[in-house]
Enzyme design. Sequence first.
Site, mmCIF file in Angstrom:
data_model
loop_
_atom_site.group_PDB
_atom_site.id
_atom_site.type_symbol
_atom_site.label_atom_id
_atom_site.label_comp_id
_atom_site.label_asym_id
_atom_site.label_seq_id
_atom_site.Cartn_x
_atom_site.Cartn_y
_atom_site.Cartn_z
ATOM 1 N N ALA A 1 -11.535 -8.744 -5.883
ATOM 2 C CA ALA A 1 -10.992 -9.792 -6.319
ATOM 3 C C ALA A 1 -11.408 -10.884 -7.122
ATOM 4 O O ALA A 1 -10.874 -11.386 -8.010
ATOM 5 C CB ALA A 1 -9.954 -10.431 -5.011
ATOM 6 N N HIS B 1 -6.960 1.028 -4.634
ATOM 7 C CA HIS B 1 -6.096 0.484 -3.778
ATOM 8 C C HIS B 1 -4.567 0.327 -4.469
ATOM 9 O O HIS B 1 -3.668 -0.235 -4.204
ATOM 10 C CB HIS B 1 -6.396 -0.941 -3.502
ATOM 11 C CG HIS B 1 -7.583 -0.961 -2.373
ATOM 12 N ND1 HIS B 1 -8.219 -2.305 -2.152
ATOM 13 C CD2 HIS B 1 -8.319 -0.106 -1.759
ATOM 14 C CE1 HIS B 1 -9.238 -1.971 -1.254
ATOM 15 N NE2 HIS B 1 -9.112 -0.686 -1.080
ATOM 16 N N CYS C 1 8.377 6.211 -4.700
ATOM 17 C CA CYS C 1 9.098 6.522 -3.513
ATOM 18 C C CYS C 1 8.327 7.282 -2.485
ATOM 19 O O CYS C 1 7.605 8.250 -2.677
ATOM 20 C CB CYS C 1 10.253 7.559 -4.024
ATOM 21 S SG CYS C 1 11.256 8.255 -2.670
ATOM 22 N N CYS D 1 15.287 5.042 -4.036
ATOM 23 C CA CYS D 1 14.727 5.977 -4.878
ATOM 24 C C CYS D 1 16.100 6.479 -5.967
ATOM 25 O O CYS D 1 17.038 6.975 -5.082
ATOM 26 C CB CYS D 1 14.098 6.957 -4.607
ATOM 27 S SG CYS D 1 13.783 8.316 -5.861
ATOM 28 N N CYS E 1 16.300 10.570 -4.759
ATOM 29 C CA CYS E 1 16.410 11.112 -3.463
ATOM 30 C C CYS E 1 16.878 9.945 -2.380
ATOM 31 O O CYS E 1 17.177 10.141 -1.141
ATOM 32 C CB CYS E 1 15.206 11.702 -2.941
ATOM 33 S SG CYS E 1 13.982 10.292 -2.372
ATOM 34 N N THR F 1 -16.651 -8.537 -5.160
ATOM 35 C CA THR F 1 -16.240 -7.833 -3.857
ATOM 36 C C THR F 1 -17.118 -8.144 -2.804
ATOM 37 O O THR F 1 -18.346 -8.321 -2.984
ATOM 38 C CB THR F 1 -16.111 -6.340 -4.181
ATOM 39 O OG1 THR F 1 -16.095 -5.888 -2.799
ATOM 40 C CG2 THR F 1 -17.285 -5.858 -4.893
ATOM 41 N N SER F 2 -16.504 -8.745 -1.777
ATOM 42 C CA SER F 2 -17.370 -9.078 -0.378
ATOM 43 C C SER F 2 -17.722 -7.807 0.380
ATOM 44 O O SER F 2 -18.566 -7.791 1.255
ATOM 45 C CB SER F 2 -16.360 -9.880 0.473
ATOM 46 O OG SER F 2 -15.178 -8.958 0.856
HETATM 47 ZN ZN LIG Z 1 12.572 9.570 -3.833
#
Ligand SMILES: [Zn+2]
Length: 269
Positions: free
Chosen positions: A36, A135, A143, A168, A171, A209-210
Amino acid sequence: MTAARRGVRTLAGVTDLDRAGGLVRAATRVTVLTGAGISTDSGIPDFRGPQGLWTKNPGAQAMFSLDSYVADREVRVRAWRNRREHPAWTAEPNEGHRALVDLERQGRLTGIVTQNIDGLHQAAGSSPELVHEIHGTIWEAVCLQCERRVPMAEVLDRVDAGEDDPSCSTCDGIQKSATISFGQALDRAVLDASLAAARRCDLFLAVGTSLQVQPAASLCGIAIESGGSLVVVNAEPTPYDQVAAAVVREPIGEVLPLMVTSDAVGGRS
Ligand SMILES: [Zn+2]
């Protein structure tokens, strides 16, 4: 006497910009880990630092837990609203990000492993294939059922049009920003690429970064075991300062350009 010598001594280690710059300039395969701290100059808040969102408001962390996101529609509604307000949409890269683009142009960048989800390395001009977003990224939504990924802008357009929890289109599953939440596994391919970059470098540069979040922090140890040197650039002490070849405490946007450009630190007399 160089400007670097004016650096402040701290209990955790000696501020050592000259030494760090020498190590970076001598290296031919540099892997960088960013946190960060490299993005705060771009207006992206730090979550875990002294002024961090989670430090000041631990309850906010619940919104980033996968379990509560899946179980509680209200958490999702709040999360989409927060995504809409995220500073990343308008943030610009800063001198720290641009220094790493310079390193790539010099042909010495093995990879950037980033804990940041803001996309600012790519926005600065770093090659996407060299940026491993451990991350995840806020620029896409995924989805949770069929894993289809779409640009975040598409989903936020639906939020703006009145859907408070857009599902989504394929789906009807629950969608979430393509960031890694608490309780969610990292992407295996991204993790493997990050590990490979840590093993392959002769210098591992941990910036902003820590080094308290795993497995990102452990990449420092992996780099050292593989024969690389560690340089830490962070305002606060980290658990890896003791094994670092140099620890720099000065502001990232000022020192990173000095460390990566060819005739930098030593010439500043
Ligand atoms: Zn989906």
